[in-house]
Design an enzyme around this catalytic site. Structure first.
Site, short mmCIF file in Angstrom:
data_model
loop_
_atom_site.label_atom_id
_atom_site.label_comp_id
_atom_site.label_asym_id
_atom_site.label_seq_id
_atom_site.Cartn_x
_atom_site.Cartn_y
_atom_site.Cartn_z
N LYS A 105 0.87 -1.18 0.00
CA LYS A 105 0.00 0.00 0.00
C LYS A 105 0.90 1.23 0.00
O LYS A 105 1.93 1.24 0.70
CB LYS A 105 -0.86 -0.04 1.27
CG LYS A 105 -1.89 1.09 1.38
CD LYS A 105 -2.71 0.92 2.66
CE LYS A 105 -3.84 1.94 2.76
NZ LYS A 105 -4.66 1.74 3.99
N SER A 180 -9.53 1.60 3.19
CA SER A 180 -8.73 2.41 2.28
C SER A 180 -7.69 1.63 1.49
O SER A 180 -7.17 2.13 0.49
CB SER A 180 -8.02 3.51 3.07
OG SER A 180 -7.10 2.93 3.99
N SER A 204 -9.66 -0.54 7.28
CA SER A 204 -8.98 -0.48 5.98
C SER A 204 -8.26 -1.74 5.52
O SER A 204 -7.93 -1.85 4.34
CB SER A 204 -8.03 0.71 5.95
OG SER A 204 -8.78 1.90 5.94
#
Ligand SMILES: *[C@@H]1O[C@H](CO)[C@@H](O)[C@H](O)[C@H]1NC(C)=O
Ligand SMILES: *[C@@H]1O[C@H](CO)[C@@H](O)[C@H](O)[C@H]1NC(C)=O
Ligand SMILES: *[C@@H]1O[C@H](CO)[C@@H](O)[C@H](O)[C@H]1NC(C)=O
Ligand SMILES: *[C@@H]1O[C@H](CO)[C@@H](O)[C@H](O)[C@H]1NC(C)=O
Ligand SMILES: *[C@@H]1O[C@H](CO)[C@@H](O)[C@H](O)[C@H]1NC(C)=O
Ligand SMILES: *[C@@H]1O[C@H](CO)[C@@H](O)[C@H](O)[C@H]1NC(C)=O
Ligand SMILES: *[C@@H]1O[C@H](CO)[C@@H](O)[C@H](O)[C@H]1NC(C)=O
Ligand SMILES: *[C@@H]1O[C@H](CO)[C@@H](O)[C@H](O)[C@H]1NC(C)=O
Ligand SMILES: *[C@@H]1O[C@H](CO)[C@@H](O)[C@H](O)[C@H]1NC(C)=O
Ligand SMILES: *[C@@H]1O[C@H](CO)[C@@H](O)[C@H](O)[C@H]1NC(C)=O
Length: 550
Positions: A105, A180, A204
């Site tokens: 990420k 997210s 997330s």
């Protein structure tokens, strides 16, 4: 998911002889590839590390334009793979992740690439030190293939950012991929690498696992150091892996947890010494579901009948039946405190913590490249996408701190909630607590927020959660095999082993995970002379989310 060595070799040899070609390599089909599968193919000489990396790069080049999940690719990935091939030739193979391509990420610091948080204003933020977790992953042999899109600074669950644009759900192009960590979710679901990483301040790691038919682990607070990750909240942040199967999840969790105590993240001092050299992959074997007791949180459902909620309720009813048939006792828990909306409204501490934690990150000495040093400056750069539903949160965060008078009482409220949760476990002799990650299907692109998610309970208490695929909604024209639906399994602190064992049994019983049909195609593998560059599509941001306005 586990393919036997011989079966794998057969598939690979067949495709090799069937399609001899010049500019392409046919030795390795990376669809649904596992760590064991890559290692078996490598160590039996069927493929090379360079070809493994090339095969994932070819999938990214073919399928990423449809889902826009990648922010950047590591220009060194092929060189690293060649070094690994030399090590295989020299009999110098070490590390549980040797030659395993992974995606980070884009809030994880790594030497190879900028850390952008999806924010245009941080496009040139260049770490000179790896995040602790990245160091551990590389040390175990993982190859950082690239970085994935996220909701800007991990502040919502829609996975839209000023730098990365909107990521699309690979199972239904009209929907978001959750978030997210939605770029990681969409990419891992489409077999762009073996596994990926995410972070979780409220939902997330779990929302993208749920929305992409994947497994994720949000560890107990303190198990994995968060140093070198763009923060949102000291109290609520956690990091962990997202994978296509439980074994890979367990191996990745083991490596990320191998950091142990990190002076740069004092929550790691909470970890009991007995966990110092634990190997969670052992927990994928043995054990049984029979005789376990699971609490089912009734407040975490939306019982309205609709196309968005009924599929979740049906999948969870089926799950309960399967678990009961496997000998699990399901105990309904109806205490009104377990209400995600109410908990978020009363106990969430992101607003008072975000500015201080973000400023500390931006001022880290190890960050090179030109970038602002405070959240306020980033915000006013006009290169920071704040969607309308987040506007008041960000405005509040800019004017808040842990010195606010409401902060200490809220932290006491979190402690009280934690005691209440522990009492629920002990009063019912529970092994785990289950509920859907989201009360409804993951929302459509352009929606104001990712409503209906239940991640707040673990985020506040720091209790661990493994998220697993639970089912799919009925197929439609937009979602040919349906929209994935995930379940959270929450345990007591430091019960990672038990949660991995439970997830492993349920996965073996149900085999829910499926590939998105658009990417369930074998692609020709290019023989690259260098890693291609990827340009994220920031032109696809829905008009509902104006950029640079705030
Ligand atoms: C390479 O393969 C392509 C497609 O199979 C073929 O059209 C082309 O002529 C080949 N080129 C060489 C130099 O062999
Ligand atoms: C094995 O490879 C590692 C990493 O490149 C290197 O540090 C080490 O010296 C090598 N060991 C041997 C015995 O060649
Ligand atoms: C970590 O440091 C903060 C700030 O100094 C302190 O409030 C907190 O109690 C510490 N936490 C642990 C687990 O040591
Ligand atoms: C429950 O689901 C319905 C139908 O999707 C929706 O309209 C409603 O807002 C949801 N209620 C809550 C509290 O989320
Ligand atoms: C609900 O799904 C059914 C079956 O796919 C469809 O016919 C109907 O139009 C949907 N309803 C709404 C409100 O979208
Ligand atoms: C959960 O809390 C919200 C906000 O406080 C409230 O509106 C809702 O009715 C509660 N839900 C249940 C099932 O009690
Ligand atoms: C920081 O960036 C400058 C300018 O690009 C470069 O000269 C320097 O070597 C970098 N420092 C580190 C530690 O990477
Ligand atoms: C913190 O205090 C400031 C100044 O009074 C206020 O504007 C802000 O809303 C408060 N934030 C929180 C989270 O209570
Ligand atoms: C602690 O939690 C319990 C159960 O949710 C609640 O009834 C009580 O009011 C809380 N006490 C405080 C001081 O927040
Ligand atoms: C890929 O597609 C084939 C053919 O439709 C199907 O049998 C298989 O189950 C799919 N693979 C996955 C992992 O979903």
């Amino acid at each position: 998911m586990k393919m036997s060595w011989l079966a794998l070799a057969g598939v690979i040899l067949l495709s090799f002889t069937a399609k001899a070609s010049n500019s392409t390599i046919d030795s390795f089909d990376s669809r649904e590839a596992t760590i064991d599968g890559v290692h078996n193919a490598l160590f039996s000489g069927i493929t090379t590390c360079r070809d493994v990396v090339s095969s994932f790069l070819s999938r990214v080049e073919t399928f990423n334009p449809s889902i826009n999940s990648i922010i950047s690719l590591n220009p060194n990935a092929l060189n690293i793979a060649e070094e690994m091939d030399a090590r295989i030739a020299a009999g110098n193979v070490t590390g549980s992740l040797f030659c395993i391509p992974i995606l980070l990420k884009d809030n994880y610091d790594t030497l190879e690439l900028p850390t952008t948080g999806g924010c245009l204003d941080l496009a040139d933020n260049k770490p000179t030190v790896d995040a602790a977790a990245v160091f551990a992953l590389k040390n175990a042999g993982a190859i950082i293939l690239g970085k994935t899109n996220l909701h800007e600074f991990a502040l919502e669950g829609l996975t839209v950012s000023s730098l990365g644009g909107q990521t699309i759900n690979p199972y239904d192009f009209t929907r978001t991929p959750g978030g997210s960590s939605g770029g990681t979710g969409a990419a891992i679901a489409s077999s762009f690498s073996v596994f990926g990483t995410g972070s979780d301040t409220v939902n997330s790691l779990r929302s993208p696992a749920s929305a992409n038919s994947l497994f994720s682990f949000r560890p107990t607070r303190g198990l994995i150091s968060r140093s070198g990750i763009i923060p949102v909240s000291y109290t609520q942040d956690a990091i962990g892996p997202i994978a296509r199967n439980v074994k890979d999840l367990a191996v990745a969790l083991t490596v990320m947890a191998s950091i142990g105590f990190d002076p740069l993240d004092n929550t790691t001092s909470l970890r009991p010494p007995s966990l110092s050299r634990v190997d969670y992959s052992r927990d994928t074997i043995g054990g049984s579901l029979r005789g376990l007791k699971f609490g089912l949180l009734e407040g975490m459902f939306n019982h309205t009948s609709s196309n968005e909620t009924t599929p979740v309720n049906d999948v969870m009813s089926h799950m309960v039946t399967v678990l009961q048939n496997a000998g699990v006792e399901i105990i309904p828990i109806a205490e009104s405190v377990y209400n995600s909306t109410a908990l978020s409204a009363s106990l969430d501490v992101q607003a008072p913590e975000f500015r201080e934690d973000m400023n500390a990150y931006l001022q880290t000495q190890s960050l090179n490249g030109s970038h602002h040093s405070t959240l306020g400056q980033v915000y006013t750069s006009r290169k920071f996408l704040v969607i309308p539903s987040q506007y008041s949160f960000v405005e509040t965060a800019l004017h808040s701190s842990t010195s606010n008078s409401s902060y200490a009482p809220t932290k006491l409220g979190i402690q009280n909630l934690t005691t209440t949760l522990q009492t629920t476990f002990s009063a019912n002799a529970l092994d785990a607590i289950i509920y859907p990650e989201q009360k409804n299907l993951v929302v459509k692109i352009g929606s104001p927020s990712q409503i209906g998610r239940n991640g707040i309970l673990a985020a506040l208490t720091g209790y661990p959660v493994v998220t697993i695929p639970a089912g799919f909604s009925p197929p439609t024209d937009d979602a040919l095999i349906g929209v994935p639906i995930g379940m959270e399994i929450l345990g007591l602190p430091w019960s990672e082993s038990k949660l991995i064992n439970i997830a492993s049994h349920i996965s073996a019983l149900m085999h829910v995970r499926r590939m998105p049909s658009f990417a369930n195609i074998s692609v020709e593998v290019n023989s690259y002379s260098s890693v291609p560059t990827i340009t994220p599509d920031s032109g696809n941001i829905p008009s509902a989310y104006p950029i640079g306005v705030y």
